[in-house]
Design an enzyme around this catalytic site. Structure first.
Site, PDB file in Angstrom:
ATOM      1  N   HIS A   1       0.855  -1.183   0.000  1.00 26.71           N
ATOM      2  CA  HIS A   1       0.000   0.000   0.000  1.00 26.71           C
ATOM      3  C   HIS A   1       0.887   1.228   0.000  1.00 26.71           C
ATOM      4  CE1 HIS A   1      -3.193   2.808   0.895  1.00 26.71           C
ATOM      5  NE2 HIS A   1      -4.073   1.819   0.772  1.00 26.71           N
TER       6      HIS A   1
ATOM      7  N   ASP B   1      -7.724  -5.345   1.017  1.00 29.75           N
ATOM      8  CA  ASP B   1      -8.388  -6.159   0.006  1.00 29.75           C
ATOM      9  C   ASP B   1      -8.105  -7.649   0.171  1.00 29.75           C
ATOM     10  OD1 ASP B   1      -9.485  -3.984  -1.644  1.00 29.75           O
ATOM     11  OD2 ASP B   1      -7.379  -3.501  -1.991  1.00 29.75           O
TER      12      ASP B   1
END
Length: 370
Positions: A256, A307
């Protein structure tokens, strides 16, 4: 002027809605760990919109208004019945939100009161749209939402046509809390850019949905589940992942841009994945996911993001893979609308510059001489 690829490291605006400081995610200053553990999604929605946690009366009032708006116009249902049954679910959601604006007489009313009202409508109606299309494409009639129940409960009820188990409602509610806002992510930025022109809230949310649709944003959880389906079983994980690592292929659900030490939301979804696996008597998806994490983190130093484990959570809740990203939108519309309201309050059109890299000082040649 020198460009920064992907606007990385650029501070584009100020906001009091959510923050990521030293790897800690907060909504209005409340740590995401506390909210995931103790708050309902409706409490978080109120917090994002109004800046503080509601008392019981305020929460009851919000829930009543969500109930009031949860049904969608019959004309929108009729339109969805004309969509191809194999239509991309995010494209369906995008189109249906555009249609909602046509049936809202306050769509272009830019007063604060009208915009808060539209935020409530959108939050209430997105679950109804998604569940309705999921049933329509299977040749079933949509189911109306039940008053007096949470967004998490009603979505599962409208989707499956039966009373959801409490454990499923709790898991869905927590997932909605975890996805509600995330500072200036791509879809939120898209929404703010749109409404900074003083376009309406529906247009801002349509822009956000368009951005969320992409596999590098909301679509990543679908890609994770597709990967798990391709692997098929725990004993195939190592060969599959090692092959991808050796070929330097991207493994979805890891890394990320704003977190260096791991996404703080991932651990909650990992726990939910394990708990749902235990309740279902089948831990294979959870065990496959943890083995993938061990391999990717061990060799690449990348940690799972929000996710990665959401894919197995939604699958164990019996939700089709192509509804994962629309569920993300059910949650994130709370954050989008909070940011839209904030943008309207202190607006300036968002108009950055570009570093030009094309040719210079070209001479125009008449068409006869070209």
């Amino acid at each position: 002027m020198t460009a920064t690829k992907g606007l990385e490291g650029i501070v584009a605006t100020t906001s009091s809605i959510s923050s990521i400081i030293d790897g800690v995610l907060t909504y209005r200053g409340y740590n995401i760990d506390d909210l995931a553990e103790y708050a309902t999604f409706e409490e978080v929605v109120y917090l994002l919109w109004f800046g503080n946690l509601p008392n019981q009366d305020k929460l009851s009032e919000l829930r009543e208004r969500l109930d009031e708006y949860a049904a969608i116009p019959s004309a929108v249902i009729d339109q969805m019945k004309l969509y191809p049954s194999n239509a991309n679910t995010m494209a369906v959601l995008r189109s249906a939100i555009s249609a909602l604006a046509l049936y809202d007489v306050t769509a272009n009313d830019m007063s604060r009161e009208a915009n808060v009202d539209k935020a409530i409508k959108l939050q209430a109606q997105l679950p109804t749209i998604i569940a309705a299309f999921a049933r329509i494409r299977e040749g079933k009639e949509p189911i109306s939402p039940k008053a007096g129940h949470s967004i998490a409960y009603n979505f599962l009820y409208m989707l499956n046509g039966e009373e959801p188990e409490n454990s499923a409602v709790v898991a869905m509610d927590k997932a909605l809390v975890l996805h509600a806002d995330h500072e200036l992510n791509a879809s939120t930025f898209a929404a703010r850019v749109t409404v900074a022109t003083l376009s309406d809230m529906y247009s801002g949310v349509v822009s956000a949905v368009g951005a969320l649709k992409g596999p590098l944003h909301g679509g990543a959880n679908e890609a994770v589940m597709q990967m798990l389906e391709e692997i098929g079983s725990l004993n195939r994980v190592e060969d599959y992942i090692q092959h991808k690592l050796d070929d330097k292929e991207k493994i979805m659900g890891f890394g990320h841009r704003v977190y260096k030490n791991g996404d703080p939301r991932a651990k909650h979804l990992q726990k939910m994945s394990r708990e749902l696996g235990n309740m279902n008597g089948n831990l294979e998806l959870y065990e496959m996911s943890t083995r993938i994490e061990e391999l990717v983190t061990g060799q690449k130093g990348l940690k799972p993001n929000v996710d990665f484990y959401s894919a197995s959570v939604y699958t164990m809740l019996g939700i089709p893979r192509d509804l994962f990203t629309p569920i993300f939108a059910i949650s994130r519309v709370s954050g989008w609308t909070a940011h839209i309201l904030e943008q309207y309050e202190n607006n300036r059109i968002i108009r950055p510059r570009a570093e030009y890299t094309g040719p210079l000082s070209q001479l125009f040649i008449p068409i006869q001489e070209r």
